[in-house]
Design a protein around this motif. Structure first.
Motif, short mmCIF file in Angstrom:
data_model
loop_
_atom_site.label_atom_id
_atom_site.label_comp_id
_atom_site.label_asym_id
_atom_site.label_seq_id
_atom_site.Cartn_x
_atom_site.Cartn_y
_atom_site.Cartn_z
N VAL A 47 89.84 -9.27 -8.71
CA VAL A 47 88.67 -9.26 -9.58
C VAL A 47 88.33 -7.83 -9.98
CG1 VAL A 47 86.20 -9.81 -9.72
CG2 VAL A 47 87.76 -11.34 -8.49
N GLY A 48 88.05 -7.64 -11.24
CA GLY A 48 87.58 -6.35 -11.76
C GLY A 48 86.36 -6.59 -12.62
N VAL A 49 85.42 -5.66 -12.60
CA VAL A 49 84.19 -5.77 -13.40
C VAL A 49 84.11 -4.56 -14.33
CG1 VAL A 49 81.66 -5.83 -13.28
CG2 VAL A 49 83.00 -7.01 -11.56
N ALA A 91 67.09 9.60 -25.53
CA ALA A 91 66.96 8.14 -25.41
C ALA A 91 65.63 7.69 -24.82
CB ALA A 91 68.10 7.59 -24.56
N ALA A 92 64.64 8.54 -24.76
CA ALA A 92 63.35 8.18 -24.16
C ALA A 92 62.81 6.90 -24.79
CB ALA A 92 62.36 9.31 -24.33
N GLY A 93 62.40 5.97 -23.95
CA GLY A 93 61.79 4.73 -24.40
C GLY A 93 62.78 3.66 -24.81
N HIS A 94 64.08 3.93 -24.70
CA HIS A 94 65.09 2.95 -25.08
C HIS A 94 65.69 2.33 -23.82
CE1 HIS A 94 65.35 4.18 -29.34
NE2 HIS A 94 64.95 5.35 -28.84
N HIS A 95 65.92 1.04 -23.88
CA HIS A 95 66.56 0.33 -22.76
C HIS A 95 67.84 -0.28 -23.28
CE1 HIS A 95 63.13 0.82 -20.13
NE2 HIS A 95 62.37 0.53 -21.17
N PRO A 96 68.94 -0.09 -22.57
CA PRO A 96 70.22 -0.60 -23.06
C PRO A 96 70.33 -2.10 -22.91
CG PRO A 96 70.50 0.28 -20.87
CD PRO A 96 69.07 0.56 -21.28
N GLY A 97 71.07 -2.70 -23.81
CA GLY A 97 71.41 -4.12 -23.68
C GLY A 97 72.76 -4.21 -23.00
N VAL A 98 72.83 -3.81 -21.76
CA VAL A 98 74.10 -3.76 -21.03
C VAL A 98 74.48 -5.14 -20.54
CG1 VAL A 98 75.30 -2.78 -19.05
CG2 VAL A 98 73.63 -1.41 -20.30
N ALA A 99 75.75 -5.44 -20.65
CA ALA A 99 76.27 -6.69 -20.11
C ALA A 99 77.47 -6.36 -19.24
CB ALA A 99 76.69 -7.62 -21.26
N GLY A 100 77.79 -7.26 -18.35
CA GLY A 100 78.96 -7.09 -17.51
C GLY A 100 79.85 -8.29 -17.65
N ASP A 101 81.13 -8.09 -17.44
CA ASP A 101 82.02 -9.24 -17.40
C ASP A 101 83.08 -9.03 -16.33
OD1 ASP A 101 83.89 -7.56 -18.61
OD2 ASP A 101 83.89 -8.59 -20.51
N ARG A 102 83.76 -10.10 -16.01
CA ARG A 102 84.71 -10.08 -14.91
C ARG A 102 86.07 -10.50 -15.43
NH1 ARG A 102 83.13 -14.41 -17.27
NH2 ARG A 102 83.41 -16.39 -16.25
N HIS A 103 87.07 -9.98 -14.79
CA HIS A 103 88.46 -10.30 -15.15
C HIS A 103 89.23 -10.46 -13.85
CE1 HIS A 103 88.10 -9.37 -19.43
NE2 HIS A 103 87.22 -8.48 -19.02
N VAL A 104 90.28 -11.23 -13.93
CA VAL A 104 91.21 -11.33 -12.79
C VAL A 104 92.61 -11.12 -13.31
CG1 VAL A 104 89.81 -12.87 -11.39
CG2 VAL A 104 91.38 -13.85 -13.04
N ARG A 105 93.42 -10.52 -12.48
CA ARG A 105 94.84 -10.36 -12.80
C ARG A 105 95.57 -11.51 -12.13
NH1 ARG A 105 94.94 -4.13 -11.84
NH2 ARG A 105 94.57 -4.88 -9.77
#
Length: 106
Positions: A47-49, A91-105
């Motif tokens: 698993v890798g993220v 970037a003061a006052g900004h919040h990122p729309g960060v997402a994560g995903d997963r992969h498998v080999r």
């Protein structure tokens, strides 16, 4: 690396959660933790993220070398990845729309 994909039974095979409202200061790296949970009945191997969706100018690094390579995650277990997330100095006052995903080999 390949995505785990959708489970034919409708349940998610694995999920990645990212924190909401993480405290980050412009121009300074802050800790950001993602969690992978294996929703399968079998081990998730290799698993890798990764993070995606960062706004322009933001930087993300894994806090520990290869810390986003989780190896085997047993059914029902979770594994965390700690990131250093740095917003640009303006970037003061900004919040990122960060997402994560997963992969498998395979």
């Amino acid at each position: 690396m390949t995505d785990l994909g959708a489970d034919p039974a409708g349940a998610g095979r694995g999920s990645v959660t990212v924190p909401l409202g993480a405290e980050l200061n412009p121009g300074a790296p802050g800790t950001f933790v993602t969690t992978f949970t294996n929703n399968e009945t079998t081990d998730a191997a290799n698993v890798g993220v990764r993070l995606h969706g960062l706004p322009e100018g933001w930087k993300a690094e894994v806090a520990e070398k290869d810390g986003n390579l989780l190896g085997i995650v047993k059914p029902g277990d979770s594994a965390r990845t700690t990131w250093l997330l740095t917003p640009p100095a303006d970037a003061a006052g900004h919040h990122p729309g960060v997402a994560g995903d997963r992969h498998v080999r395979p």
